[in-house]
Design a protein around this motif. Structure first.
Motif, PDB file in Angstrom:
ATOM      1  N   THR A  32       0.787  -1.233   0.000  1.00  0.00           N
ATOM      2  CA  THR A  32       0.000   0.000   0.000  1.00  0.00           C
ATOM      3  C   THR A  32       0.823   1.289   0.000  1.00  0.00           C
ATOM      4  O   THR A  32       0.240   2.374   0.048  1.00  0.00           O
ATOM      5  CB  THR A  32      -0.957   0.045   1.208  1.00  0.00           C
ATOM      6  N   HIS A  33       2.138   1.174  -0.042  1.00  0.00           N
ATOM      7  CA  HIS A  33       2.876   2.449  -0.083  1.00  0.00           C
ATOM      8  C   HIS A  33       4.261   2.344  -0.704  1.00  0.00           C
ATOM      9  O   HIS A  33       5.157   1.696  -0.154  1.00  0.00           O
ATOM     10  CB  HIS A  33       3.019   3.067   1.307  1.00  0.00           C
ATOM     11  N   THR A  34       4.445   3.016  -1.844  1.00  0.00           N
ATOM     12  CA  THR A  34       5.780   3.182  -2.433  1.00  0.00           C
ATOM     13  C   THR A  34       5.863   4.614  -2.953  1.00  0.00           C
ATOM     14  O   THR A  34       4.848   5.232  -3.254  1.00  0.00           O
ATOM     15  CB  THR A  34       6.015   2.228  -3.626  1.00  0.00           C
ATOM     16  N   MET A 136      -2.022   9.541  -2.332  1.00  0.00           N
ATOM     17  CA  MET A 136      -1.325  10.819  -2.226  1.00  0.00           C
ATOM     18  C   MET A 136      -0.731  10.909  -0.830  1.00  0.00           C
ATOM     19  O   MET A 136      -1.458  10.772   0.163  1.00  0.00           O
ATOM     20  CB  MET A 136      -2.313  11.967  -2.459  1.00  0.00           C
ATOM     21  N   GLU A 137       0.600  11.078  -0.758  1.00  0.00           N
ATOM     22  CA  GLU A 137       1.236  11.196   0.556  1.00  0.00           C
ATOM     23  C   GLU A 137       1.453  12.662   0.872  1.00  0.00           C
ATOM     24  O   GLU A 137       2.321  13.304   0.286  1.00  0.00           O
ATOM     25  CB  GLU A 137       2.571  10.439   0.607  1.00  0.00           C
ATOM     26  N   ASN A 138       0.656  13.155   1.803  1.00  0.00           N
ATOM     27  CA  ASN A 138       0.612  14.554   2.235  1.00  0.00           C
ATOM     28  C   ASN A 138      -0.480  15.295   1.468  1.00  0.00           C
ATOM     29  O   ASN A 138      -0.430  15.407   0.244  1.00  0.00           O
ATOM     30  CB  ASN A 138       1.972  15.258   2.029  1.00  0.00           C
ATOM     31  N   CYS A 163      -1.163  14.115   6.216  1.00  0.00           N
ATOM     32  CA  CYS A 163      -0.015  15.037   6.236  1.00  0.00           C
ATOM     33  C   CYS A 163       1.270  14.227   6.138  1.00  0.00           C
ATOM     34  O   CYS A 163       1.240  12.997   6.051  1.00  0.00           O
ATOM     35  CB  CYS A 163      -0.016  15.902   7.494  1.00  0.00           C
ATOM     36  N   HIS A 164       2.424  14.936   6.150  1.00  0.00           N
ATOM     37  CA  HIS A 164       3.714  14.228   6.157  1.00  0.00           C
ATOM     38  C   HIS A 164       4.451  14.602   7.441  1.00  0.00           C
ATOM     39  O   HIS A 164       3.841  14.610   8.503  1.00  0.00           O
ATOM     40  CB  HIS A 164       4.496  14.522   4.873  1.00  0.00           C
ATOM     41  N   SER A 165       5.730  14.942   7.353  1.00  0.00           N
ATOM     42  CA  SER A 165       6.501  15.093   8.588  1.00  0.00           C
ATOM     43  C   SER A 165       6.327  16.440   9.297  1.00  0.00           C
ATOM     44  O   SER A 165       6.915  16.654  10.353  1.00  0.00           O
ATOM     45  CB  SER A 165       7.976  14.792   8.335  1.00  0.00           C
ATOM     46  N   SER A 206      -1.170   7.352   8.472  1.00  0.00           N
ATOM     47  CA  SER A 206       0.285   7.329   8.681  1.00  0.00           C
ATOM     48  C   SER A 206       0.782   8.775   8.744  1.00  0.00           C
ATOM     49  O   SER A 206       0.263   9.641   8.034  1.00  0.00           O
ATOM     50  CB  SER A 206       0.979   6.594   7.526  1.00  0.00           C
ATOM     51  N   HIS A 207       1.782   9.002   9.557  1.00  0.00           N
ATOM     52  CA  HIS A 207       2.437  10.316   9.717  1.00  0.00           C
ATOM     53  C   HIS A 207       1.676  11.308  10.594  1.00  0.00           C
ATOM     54  O   HIS A 207       2.266  12.267  11.083  1.00  0.00           O
ATOM     55  CB  HIS A 207       2.710  11.010   8.374  1.00  0.00           C
ATOM     56  N   ILE A 208       0.358  11.147  10.790  1.00  0.00           N
ATOM     57  CA  ILE A 208      -0.373  12.195  11.517  1.00  0.00           C
ATOM     58  C   ILE A 208      -0.160  12.032  13.026  1.00  0.00           C
ATOM     59  O   ILE A 208       0.203  10.963  13.501  1.00  0.00           O
ATOM     60  CB  ILE A 208      -1.880  12.223  11.142  1.00  0.00           C
ATOM     61  N   SER A 227      -1.223   3.479   5.885  1.00  0.00           N
ATOM     62  CA  SER A 227      -0.659   2.842   4.676  1.00  0.00           C
ATOM     63  C   SER A 227       0.762   2.339   4.888  1.00  0.00           C
ATOM     64  O   SER A 227       1.214   1.428   4.210  1.00  0.00           O
ATOM     65  CB  SER A 227      -0.687   3.807   3.490  1.00  0.00           C
ATOM     66  N   HIS A 228       1.498   2.956   5.815  1.00  0.00           N
ATOM     67  CA  HIS A 228       2.877   2.519   6.107  1.00  0.00           C
ATOM     68  C   HIS A 228       3.291   3.009   7.491  1.00  0.00           C
ATOM     69  O   HIS A 228       3.870   4.069   7.643  1.00  0.00           O
ATOM     70  CB  HIS A 228       3.853   2.962   5.007  1.00  0.00           C
ATOM     71  N   SER A 229       2.930   2.223   8.504  1.00  0.00           N
ATOM     72  CA  SER A 229       3.270   2.549   9.898  1.00  0.00           C
ATOM     73  C   SER A 229       3.598   1.255  10.625  1.00  0.00           C
ATOM     74  O   SER A 229       3.038   0.214  10.298  1.00  0.00           O
ATOM     75  CB  SER A 229       2.074   3.196  10.606  1.00  0.00           C
ATOM     76  N   PRO A 238       7.816   8.336  17.067  1.00  0.00           N
ATOM     77  CA  PRO A 238       6.485   8.968  17.072  1.00  0.00           C
ATOM     78  C   PRO A 238       5.665   8.643  15.822  1.00  0.00           C
ATOM     79  O   PRO A 238       4.432   8.719  15.847  1.00  0.00           O
ATOM     80  CB  PRO A 238       6.803  10.469  17.150  1.00  0.00           C
ATOM     81  N   ARG A 239       6.346   8.271  14.748  1.00  0.00           N
ATOM     82  CA  ARG A 239       5.709   7.915  13.477  1.00  0.00           C
ATOM     83  C   ARG A 239       4.977   6.561  13.586  1.00  0.00           C
ATOM     84  O   ARG A 239       4.109   6.258  12.773  1.00  0.00           O
ATOM     85  CB  ARG A 239       6.818   7.755  12.422  1.00  0.00           C
ATOM     86  N   ASN A 240       5.386   5.737  14.545  1.00  0.00           N
ATOM     87  CA  ASN A 240       4.757   4.423  14.711  1.00  0.00           C
ATOM     88  C   ASN A 240       3.502   4.542  15.580  1.00  0.00           C
ATOM     89  O   ASN A 240       3.300   5.546  16.247  1.00  0.00           O
ATOM     90  CB  ASN A 240       5.750   3.442  15.327  1.00  0.00           C
ATOM     91  N   SER A 340       5.367  -1.077   2.024  1.00  0.00           N
ATOM     92  CA  SER A 340       6.836  -1.175   2.063  1.00  0.00           C
ATOM     93  C   SER A 340       7.585   0.145   2.267  1.00  0.00           C
ATOM     94  O   SER A 340       8.635   0.181   2.870  1.00  0.00           O
ATOM     95  CB  SER A 340       7.342  -1.818   0.771  1.00  0.00           C
ATOM     96  N   ASP A 341       7.054   1.243   1.693  1.00  0.00           N
ATOM     97  CA  ASP A 341       7.820   2.495   1.615  1.00  0.00           C
ATOM     98  C   ASP A 341       9.041   2.348   0.699  1.00  0.00           C
ATOM     99  O   ASP A 341      10.004   3.105   0.810  1.00  0.00           O
ATOM    100  CB  ASP A 341       8.257   2.992   3.000  1.00  0.00           C
ATOM    101  N   PHE A 342       8.998   1.379  -0.207  1.00  0.00           N
ATOM    102  CA  PHE A 342      10.077   1.250  -1.197  1.00  0.00           C
ATOM    103  C   PHE A 342      10.177   2.536  -2.021  1.00  0.00           C
ATOM    104  O   PHE A 342       9.177   3.204  -2.281  1.00  0.00           O
ATOM    105  CB  PHE A 342       9.795   0.075  -2.146  1.00  0.00           C
TER     106      PHE A 342
HETATM  107 ZN   LIG Z   1       5.947   8.271   4.507  1.00  0.00          ZN
END
Ligand SMILES: [Zn+2]
Length: 397
Positions: A32-34, A136-138, A163-165, A206-208, A227-229, A238-240, A340-342
């Motif tokens: 679910t995430h690359t 869409m990431e962010n 959101c992102h970081s 993820s990320h929020i 999607s990737h946590s 904190p991302r986990n 994966s975040d590949f």
């Molecule tokens: Zn990410």
């Protein structure tokens, strides 16, 4: 006797391999995430050709080798200052990434197809191809304009990582270097969530920030995904997600897709040169708060150089599967998957790209998971959420 024993061992190994292959090819394997679209736009990556990690982790030939049925290409934009020129730039960049994906997919219709629904994923996978899906990431490209949610939905985007970081107009980030700004989801963010529910877009947490997560759980009519946590109790980042968050996510019918990026799988070895040099870099670049584009590029060039000179020691598939085990133990096997975040930093020592996904199945088999459970983890759980999101959209429209 010795020969007979040896033959038996060989037979057991072959049967074990066949079992892994059979389960893996029988499952609907979904990542679910690359961050692959970024490489298409920045480096002109041609996905019809086979490449090698770490430079590239995803392309069409390797998706086939890895038995991947569907993969989400995230339209990633890094958070910058929220001023009109940056809003315009990321809006255009998101369109560029969609265009590049569409071009790559349409030129290779023998290997892949674009999927904008859960049934399209199943259809394309039945044809022996890989379904390419857009996320869409962010939510930065949405700016403060709700109509843009529709614009991206109409272009095929099916999830938004809010959101992102850093914080944005929608909600607070778990890693914002300054402070919470909205104490969760903003008023505008509430409207975005409502519109996503109406359209049938999956909300990605993820990320929020933790507060934003709990707000989303309250606000969303449909189950949500991460999607990737990964799991905070195993790797304190904190991302986990904390145990409490995973429980709420599961109660809401959602799914946590374990992210196989080193920093989120195991605590960093703070004595390694890779860690020490990157810490120096982080301080040099003011905690990754860049003054301008040149500075950002320079920082990334130095970051890449550190990885070349002092290659990071990556966690293994077994380390990643520990996170899956943990979630299964905590809430059951119906609420966990893999993102994966590949091409965005993801990768394990023995699963460096999509072609090596069967290694994860091998580990799951080794730990005694049944084929039904492995099918749920690889894609069944995510598809259940996707279908629930689509069903709620139909009801609200
Ligand atoms: Zn990410």
């Amino acid at each position: 006797m010795k020969r007979a024993a040896l033959l038996l061992v060989v037979l057991i190994i072959i049967t074990g391999c066949n079992k892994v292959e059979k389960i893996h090819s029988g499952a609907v394997v979904i990542d679910t995430h690359t961050d692959t679209p970024m490489l298409m736009v920045n480096k002109g990556l041609n996905l019809s050709q086979r490449h090698e990690p770490p430079g590239s982790c995803v392309d069409f030939p390797r998706l086939k080798e890895g038995g991947v049925d569907a993969i989400f290409f995230a339209l990633f934009t890094g958070q910058k200052e929220r001023v009109s020129e940056n809003y315009d730039a990321v809006y255009n960049l998101a369109h560029q990434m969609i265009d590049s994906t569409r071009v790559n997919v349409s030129r290779n219709s023998d290997m892949v197809g674009l999927a904008t629904s859960s049934s399209a994923i199943e259809e394309i996978s039945k044809q022996g191809k890989t379904a390419i899906c857009l996320g869409m990431e962010n939510g930065f490209p949405i700016a403060k304009d709700l109509r843009r949610v529709d614009v991206f939905y109409n272009l095929g985007v099916r999830y938004i990582t809010l959101c992102h970081s850093s914080n944005n107009d929608i909600c607070d980030s778990s890693t914002d270097p300054v402070r919470p700004e909205h104490n969760g989801v903003s008023e505008f963010g509430k409207a975005v969530i409502a519109r996503m529910n109406q359209l049938g877009m999956i909300i990605d947490v993820s990320h929020i920030s933790d507060d934003a997560f709990y707000d989303v759980i309250e606000l969303s009519k449909a189950p949500v995904i991460a999607s990737h946590s990964s799991v905070r109790s195993i790797c304190d980042h904190p991302r986990n997600m904390s145990d409490e968050m995973i429980k709420q996510l599961a109660e809401n019918g959602g799914v946590i897709q374990i992210c196989i990026l080193g920093n989120y799988i195991s605590d960093a070895d703070t004595t390694s040169m890779n860690y020490i040099k990157k810490e120096e870099l982080r301080l040099k670049y003011n905690n990754w708060q860049y003054k301008n584009e040149e500075e950002r590029k320079a920082a990334w060039a130095e970051y890449d150089a550190i990885n070349r000179e002092y290659p990071p020691v990556l966690p293994t598939v077994a380390d990643a599967v520990d996170h899956i085990d943990y979630v299964v133990e905590l809430v059951g096997v119906d609420y966990v998957g893999i993102g994966s975040d590949f091409d965005g930093g993801g990768g394990l020592a023995n699963c460096r790209d999509v072609s090596e996904f069967p290694e994860i199945t091998r580990e799951l088999v080794k730990r005694g998971y049944t084929s039904e459970e492995i099918e749920k983890i690889w894609g069944g759980n995510f598809l259940r959420v996707y279908k629930a999101v689509e069903a709620i959209a139909v009801k609200t429209n």
